[in-house]
Design an enzyme around this catalytic site. Structure first.
Site, mmCIF file in Angstrom:
data_model
loop_
_atom_site.group_PDB
_atom_site.id
_atom_site.type_symbol
_atom_site.label_atom_id
_atom_site.label_comp_id
_atom_site.label_asym_id
_atom_site.label_seq_id
_atom_site.Cartn_x
_atom_site.Cartn_y
_atom_site.Cartn_z
ATOM 1 N N ARG A 123 -22.303 59.870 23.544
ATOM 2 C CA ARG A 123 -21.065 59.145 23.907
ATOM 3 C C ARG A 123 -20.002 60.202 24.163
ATOM 4 O O ARG A 123 -19.542 60.892 23.251
ATOM 5 C CB ARG A 123 -20.676 58.199 22.768
ATOM 6 N N GLN A 157 -8.966 40.517 15.827
ATOM 7 C CA GLN A 157 -8.503 39.990 14.546
ATOM 8 C C GLN A 157 -9.596 39.907 13.473
ATOM 9 O O GLN A 157 -9.301 40.113 12.301
ATOM 10 C CB GLN A 157 -7.875 38.601 14.754
HETATM 11 P P1 FAD Z 1 -3.098 23.410 16.437
HETATM 12 O O1 FAD Z 1 -3.534 24.442 17.372
HETATM 13 O O2 FAD Z 1 -1.660 23.260 16.204
HETATM 14 O O3 FAD Z 1 -3.720 22.028 16.948
HETATM 15 C C1 FAD Z 1 -3.388 20.783 16.390
HETATM 16 C C2 FAD Z 1 -3.685 19.693 17.388
HETATM 17 O O4 FAD Z 1 -3.616 18.440 16.756
HETATM 18 C C3 FAD Z 1 -2.699 19.619 18.546
HETATM 19 O O5 FAD Z 1 -3.397 19.708 19.774
HETATM 20 C C4 FAD Z 1 -2.001 18.285 18.378
HETATM 21 O O6 FAD Z 1 -1.666 17.694 19.620
HETATM 22 C C5 FAD Z 1 -3.063 17.500 17.663
HETATM 23 N N1 FAD Z 1 -2.569 16.360 16.876
HETATM 24 C C6 FAD Z 1 -1.593 16.342 15.936
HETATM 25 N N2 FAD Z 1 -1.486 15.097 15.416
HETATM 26 C C7 FAD Z 1 -2.410 14.306 16.027
HETATM 27 C C8 FAD Z 1 -2.800 12.953 15.899
HETATM 28 N N3 FAD Z 1 -2.252 12.129 15.025
HETATM 29 N N4 FAD Z 1 -3.796 12.501 16.692
HETATM 30 C C9 FAD Z 1 -4.405 13.305 17.596
HETATM 31 N N5 FAD Z 1 -4.066 14.607 17.731
HETATM 32 C C10 FAD Z 1 -3.091 15.095 16.955
HETATM 33 N N6 FAD Z 1 -3.311 32.793 16.541
HETATM 34 C C11 FAD Z 1 -4.093 33.856 16.473
HETATM 35 O O7 FAD Z 1 -4.977 33.899 15.639
HETATM 36 N N7 FAD Z 1 -3.939 34.890 17.334
HETATM 37 C C12 FAD Z 1 -2.995 34.900 18.276
HETATM 38 O O8 FAD Z 1 -2.878 35.871 19.021
HETATM 39 C C13 FAD Z 1 -2.155 33.785 18.378
HETATM 40 N N8 FAD Z 1 -1.191 33.736 19.309
HETATM 41 C C14 FAD Z 1 -0.403 32.645 19.383
HETATM 42 C C15 FAD Z 1 0.592 32.611 20.351
HETATM 43 C C16 FAD Z 1 1.405 31.499 20.455
HETATM 44 C C17 FAD Z 1 2.475 31.491 21.490
HETATM 45 C C18 FAD Z 1 1.227 30.394 19.576
HETATM 46 C C19 FAD Z 1 2.097 29.175 19.696
HETATM 47 C C20 FAD Z 1 0.264 30.429 18.614
HETATM 48 C C21 FAD Z 1 -0.550 31.553 18.493
HETATM 49 N N9 FAD Z 1 -1.526 31.657 17.520
HETATM 50 C C22 FAD Z 1 -2.343 32.727 17.464
HETATM 51 C C23 FAD Z 1 -1.648 30.645 16.458
HETATM 52 C C24 FAD Z 1 -2.850 29.748 16.662
HETATM 53 O O9 FAD Z 1 -2.825 29.202 17.928
HETATM 54 C C25 FAD Z 1 -2.856 28.704 15.567
HETATM 55 O O10 FAD Z 1 -3.007 29.315 14.321
HETATM 56 C C26 FAD Z 1 -3.967 27.695 15.764
HETATM 57 O O11 FAD Z 1 -3.853 27.073 16.992
HETATM 58 C C27 FAD Z 1 -3.978 26.651 14.662
HETATM 59 O O12 FAD Z 1 -5.016 25.774 14.934
HETATM 60 P P2 FAD Z 1 -5.043 24.270 14.438
HETATM 61 O O13 FAD Z 1 -6.243 23.687 15.047
HETATM 62 O O14 FAD Z 1 -4.908 24.232 12.963
HETATM 63 O O15 FAD Z 1 -3.723 23.602 14.986
HETATM 64 P P1 NAP Z 2 5.222 33.725 10.905
HETATM 65 O O1 NAP Z 2 4.374 34.854 11.255
HETATM 66 O O2 NAP Z 2 5.156 33.161 9.538
HETATM 67 O O3 NAP Z 2 6.715 34.181 11.208
HETATM 68 C C1 NAP Z 2 7.821 33.380 10.954
HETATM 69 C C2 NAP Z 2 9.110 34.191 11.075
HETATM 70 O O4 NAP Z 2 10.199 33.359 10.817
HETATM 71 C C3 NAP Z 2 9.197 35.336 10.128
HETATM 72 O O5 NAP Z 2 9.690 36.452 10.857
HETATM 73 C C4 NAP Z 2 10.204 34.898 9.073
HETATM 74 O O6 NAP Z 2 10.819 36.123 8.752
HETATM 75 C C5 NAP Z 2 11.056 33.898 9.805
HETATM 76 N N1 NAP Z 2 11.496 32.759 9.014
HETATM 77 C C6 NAP Z 2 10.771 32.019 8.134
HETATM 78 N N2 NAP Z 2 11.517 31.026 7.622
HETATM 79 C C7 NAP Z 2 12.739 31.129 8.189
HETATM 80 C C8 NAP Z 2 13.958 30.397 8.048
HETATM 81 N N3 NAP Z 2 14.040 29.343 7.224
HETATM 82 N N4 NAP Z 2 15.021 30.779 8.763
HETATM 83 C C9 NAP Z 2 14.963 31.838 9.577
HETATM 84 N N5 NAP Z 2 13.825 32.582 9.743
HETATM 85 C C10 NAP Z 2 12.748 32.222 9.048
HETATM 86 O O7 NAP Z 2 4.975 32.506 11.877
HETATM 87 P P2 NAP Z 2 4.893 32.392 13.465
HETATM 88 O O8 NAP Z 2 5.540 33.526 14.155
HETATM 89 O O9 NAP Z 2 5.410 31.027 13.728
HETATM 90 O O10 NAP Z 2 3.372 32.432 13.794
HETATM 91 C C11 NAP Z 2 2.500 31.381 13.352
HETATM 92 C C12 NAP Z 2 1.133 31.923 13.135
HETATM 93 O O11 NAP Z 2 0.550 32.222 14.397
HETATM 94 C C13 NAP Z 2 1.231 33.212 12.370
HETATM 95 O O12 NAP Z 2 0.695 33.057 11.090
HETATM 96 C C14 NAP Z 2 0.477 34.201 13.181
HETATM 97 O O13 NAP Z 2 -0.566 34.802 12.445
HETATM 98 C C15 NAP Z 2 -0.125 33.437 14.333
HETATM 99 N N6 NAP Z 2 0.118 34.261 15.517
HETATM 100 C C16 NAP Z 2 -0.561 35.417 15.613
HETATM 101 C C17 NAP Z 2 -0.354 36.249 16.683
HETATM 102 C C18 NAP Z 2 -1.119 37.534 16.795
HETATM 103 O O14 NAP Z 2 -0.849 38.314 17.659
HETATM 104 N N7 NAP Z 2 -2.084 37.801 15.981
HETATM 105 C C19 NAP Z 2 0.553 35.895 17.650
HETATM 106 C C20 NAP Z 2 1.242 34.699 17.514
HETATM 107 C C21 NAP Z 2 1.021 33.909 16.436
HETATM 108 P P3 NAP Z 2 11.981 36.351 7.699
HETATM 109 O O15 NAP Z 2 11.667 35.423 6.572
HETATM 110 O O16 NAP Z 2 11.966 37.785 7.340
HETATM 111 O O17 NAP Z 2 13.207 36.008 8.458
HETATM 112 FE FE1 SF4 Z 3 -13.639 39.593 20.355
HETATM 113 FE FE2 SF4 Z 3 -11.626 38.774 18.772
HETATM 114 FE FE3 SF4 Z 3 -14.165 38.124 18.265
HETATM 115 FE FE4 SF4 Z 3 -13.344 40.633 17.900
HETATM 116 S S1 SF4 Z 3 -12.640 38.850 16.795
HETATM 117 S S2 SF4 Z 3 -15.241 39.976 18.863
HETATM 118 S S3 SF4 Z 3 -11.976 40.840 19.615
HETATM 119 S S4 SF4 Z 3 -12.958 37.499 20.015
#
Ligand code: FAD
Ligand code: NAP
Ligand code: SF4
Length: 670
Positions: A217, A342
């Site tokens: 590699r 992750q």
């Molecule tokens: P959700 O994804 O919130 O899904 C819940 C679903 O339930 C929804 O579709 C909703 O419409 C449905 N629902 C609710 N109530 C009802 C009902 N009564 N009947 C029918 N349907 C209903 N996570 C990572 O690990 N890596 C990342 O890089 C990452 N990036 C993210 C970036 C963004 C911008 C956001 C917003 C989130 C990101 N996350 C990431 C977080 C990740 O998407 C969530 O942790 C994950 O989607 C949670 O999964 P869940 O199935 O528990 O809930």
């Molecule tokens: P989060 O990671 O828990 O961050 C929430 C942020 O809000 C923190 O910075 C917190 O910081 C602040 N906060 C909490 N309570 C607050 C309050 N009452 N008032 C003002 N600020 C407050 O949650 P998230 O950004 O919503 O993400 C949700 C989940 O999605 C996360 O757990 C994350 O793992 C996942 N996610 C992952 C990725 C990824 O790249 N791996 C990307 C997007 C999302 P302070 O308390 O210091 O202010």
């Molecule tokens: Fe690919 Fe994410 Fe699975 Fe690692 S954890 S193998 S990067 S999808």
């Protein structure tokens, strides 16, 4: 029937061995190597991928000595007893018709222990220990240890070995001036610095004979200052061919490099041009690598002639049947690696067993097993986010009758939002995969249906996967017209030129990234390389230029209440990339914030005790999330068996890895 992937699926003859296709499963340390009973688990893990049709696999790195350990008690192969333990792995692979090579990795200064050695006393920025410089005799002894490990690998039944000469490990440390300051015959001019790899290969070939596969590699682009020039890379490649390698694999960037090389924001196949430059310089097959995750991408790379084989590591964690699905012409059935790191690399760096965010069965092949239920049940899954999709598909695979309710018109939950973030479009692949699997497994999917108690009462089991709701902000002015939630922004709300984001978790970072671009887009490869300072011509050592990021479209402030660095909880191997991106985009990061109010001027806040007004057009709230469980109590009162998974279970520290894993485990337990 003609395959759409003729180059990918063509056999390749290497010496006396014919590989059945051009897929090499790249080396990944998964943590089973050091676990009690780990060899049985490794046998199941590699056996599954051999059964899935991979042409050649490479194990995780195995040290040729204690000094070369990545960490104390890491995997090593230095004696007959250890060689015998590997038999179960090689037998499992051969029984399934596969081929496997053992990677020999000496960590050098990347070792996480105080006895580490290196060519010179140069500490690495990613480990706390300063290495001891090897003496001349120490260098000779180390070469002998590489050879001995290769011989033991042959005795253990491996089809070959891969000498790890890239990513900044010991062999690479000898090659680059960056880390080799020696004045003896192993340092100084390039011919001296490459003596170490050339001697390892020459002596290994002499010891193992002509038929054993010998992969090297090669770091084709170091991406560190004082790395190799392109002319030097070519010289070494030719020397390695003469010394007896069978295959040259591509290494891209050292671990300490500050250029992302495998994360999800790296464009697919972003570095195959590096391998392509070496084509024609040597006669041995070349393997290219990095962010190749789907058959059409791999086929295009090979058809273009960039390389003779493609290396994929994480994509085969995500889907052991990747090759088989390509052979069957069913790429849409592939569970695509979204390059999030992750559950794989982040785990490896935290000494946890690796798995895969989109495939929690990976590296748990003997523990998480789908079996048909003796008494199939009626199962309702509420919510089609990652947790619900995982639970529904696994429950159906176990033979249960599954109905999946989703309130919105689409599958995916928050993944529908994640995929809108620049550099995260891969998240759409997971939704596509689950969509196909729901159909294949006969799940009754009811979109645009918000499940009610009446809908759910008749089921044997109800799984609440209803996710989360944004945490409301308790602050004067939070209900003003200039305050948006991240949901509003992701759904396309108009946002002004000056923005303050409250909350710097994963979503705060992602929203900041989105707001830097007026029109979110996937960049062209040339622009992406220039952004990160990669020298396409490789005319400077290490191929590093000054990064030239795009000009941001907005002024963005990112705020958190906690003191200290922002983004501390982001992924171990990706957090630095998110921070670097926002820094390049001029995002102003504020810790130790005390929020007072929001009015038409903007956000009134104390930063480090100093009262300030962040004059902005909009404040975007990304202050975390709360579980959505409104159905739970009424269902329990009605006597229904209810389970919670994903965000509905616990919103704090939630990510898709936990959501998917929890969904699968619950479904297996029904
Ligand atoms: P959700 O994804 O919130 O899904 C819940 C679903 O339930 C929804 O579709 C909703 O419409 C449905 N629902 C609710 N109530 C009802 C009902 N009564 N009947 C029918 N349907 C209903 N996570 C990572 O690990 N890596 C990342 O890089 C990452 N990036 C993210 C970036 C963004 C911008 C956001 C917003 C989130 C990101 N996350 C990431 C977080 C990740 O998407 C969530 O942790 C994950 O989607 C949670 O999964 P869940 O199935 O528990 O809930
Ligand atoms: P989060 O990671 O828990 O961050 C929430 C942020 O809000 C923190 O910075 C917190 O910081 C602040 N906060 C909490 N309570 C607050 C309050 N009452 N008032 C003002 N600020 C407050 O949650 P998230 O950004 O919503 O993400 C949700 C989940 O999605 C996360 O757990 C994350 O793992 C996942 N996610 C992952 C990725 C990824 O790249 N791996 C990307 C997007 C999302 P302070 O308390 O210091 O202010
Ligand atoms: Fe690919 Fe994410 Fe699975 Fe690692 S954890 S193998 S990067 S999808």
């Amino acid at each position: 029937m003609a395959t759409p992937y003729p180059h990918l699926l063509a056999p390749l003859t290497v010496g006396s061995v014919t590989l059945k296709n051009r897929v090499l499963m790249g080396s990944m340390h998964v943590g089973l190597e050091e676990e009690r009973g780990g060899f049985e688990k490794l046998a199941a893990y590699f056996g599954a991928r051999a059964r899935g049709g991979v042409g050649l696999m490479v194990t995780g790195g195995v040290a040729p000595s204690r000094r070369g350990w990545l960490k104390p008690l890491a995997a090593k192969l230095t004696n007959q007893r250890e060689a015998r333990q590997h038999r179960i792995v090689t037998d499992a692979v051969h029984t399934e018709g596969g081929r496997i090579a053992l990677q020999i990795l000496h960590a050098g200064r990347y070792a996480y222990h105080p006895a580490s050695v290196a060519p010179s006393r140069v500490k690495s920025p990613i480990t706390p220990f300063t290495p001891f410089p090897l003496t001349g005799r120490g260098v000779e002894r180390t070469i002998d240890q590489f050879v001995r490990t290769a011989e033991l690998a042959a005795q253990a039944g491996y089809d070959g070995v891969e000498i790890m000469g890239s990513e900044g490990y010991l062999v690479n440390q000898f090659i680059a001036r960056h880390t080799n300051r020696r004045k003896d015959r192993w340092g100084g001019p390039y011919a001296n610095r490459i003596r170490f790899p050339l001697e390892i290969v020459r002596r290994t070939r002499a010891a193992v004979g002509p038929d054993f596969i010998l992969i090297f590699r090669l770091s084709m682009i170091d991406l560190v200052p004082d790395g190799s020039t392109w002319a030097e890379v070519v010289e070494l490649a030719k020397g390695l061919e003469d010394a007896g390698v069978s295959i040259l694999n591509t290494g891209i960037g050292w671990h300490e490099a500050r250029v992302p090389t495998i994360a999800t924001l790296v464009p697919r196949a972003a570095f195959t041009w590096v391998t392509a430059k070496l084509k024609g310089e040597v006669g041995v097959p070349l393997v290219t690598s990095n962010r190749i995750n789907m058959p059409d991408v791999a086929e295009a790379v090979l058809a273009r002639g960039d390389a003779d084989m493609v290396s994929m590591a994480r994509p085969l964690l995500a889907d052991p049947d990747w090759v088989q699905k390509a052979v069957q012409g069913r790429p849409e059935a592939i569970n695509t690696c979204i390059a999030c790191n992750q559950a794989c690399l982040d785990h490896a760096f935290r000494n946890k067993r690796a798995s895969c965010l989109v495939n929690p069965f990976a590296c748990h092949e003997t523990e998480l097993v789908i079996t048909r239920a003796h008494r199939p049940k009626g199962v309702a899954v509420v919510g089609a986010g990652p947790a619900g999709l995982s639970a529904a598909t696994v429950a159906a695979a176990c033979g249960h009758r599954v109905v999946l309710f989703e309130a919105s018109a689409e599958l995916g939950g928050q993944f529908q939002m994640a995929m809108k973030i620049p550099g995260k479009s891969e998240f759409a692949e997971t939704v596509r995969y689950f969509r196909g699997l729901l159909e294949e497994r006969g799940v009754d999917v009811r979109l645009s249906t918000r499940a009610t108690i009446d809908d759910l009462k008749a089921f044997d089991e109800v799984i609440l996967a209803t996710g989360v709701v944004p945490r409301p902000l308790d602050l004067p002015g939070a209900d003003g017209p200039n305050v948006l939630s991240y949901l509003d922004v992701l759904r396309g709300a108009e946002v002004g030129q000056r923005v303050a984001i409250i909350g710097a978790g994963g979503i705060g970072f992602d929203v900041a990234e989105l707001l830097l671009h007026r029109e979110p887009h996937e960049p062209e490869l040339e622009d992406w390389l220039a952004h990160w300072g990669v020298d396409r011509k490789h005319s400077v050592p290490g191929a590093l230029l000054t990064p030239a990021p795009e000009r941001p479209d907005r002024t963005v402030h990112l705020c958190q209440r906690r003191p200290g660095k922002l983004g501390r909880k982001l992924g171990t191997t990706t957090g630095w990339i998110h921070r670097a991106q926002l820094k390049q985009g001029g995002v102003q990061m504020h810790a130790s914030c005390v929020y007072h109010r929001i009015d038409e001027k903007g956000l009134h806040v104390d930063i480090d005790g100093k009262p300030t007004v962040l004059e902005v057009d909009h404040v975007v709230v990304c202050a975390g999330q709360l579980p959505e469980r409104s159905l739970e109590q009424p269902l329990r009162t009605a006597g229904v068996s209810v389970h919670r998974i994903g965000g509905a279970d616990e919103a704090a520290e939630l990510d898709a890895k936990r959501a998917i894993d929890q969904g699968a485990r619950l479904a297996l337990s029904l």
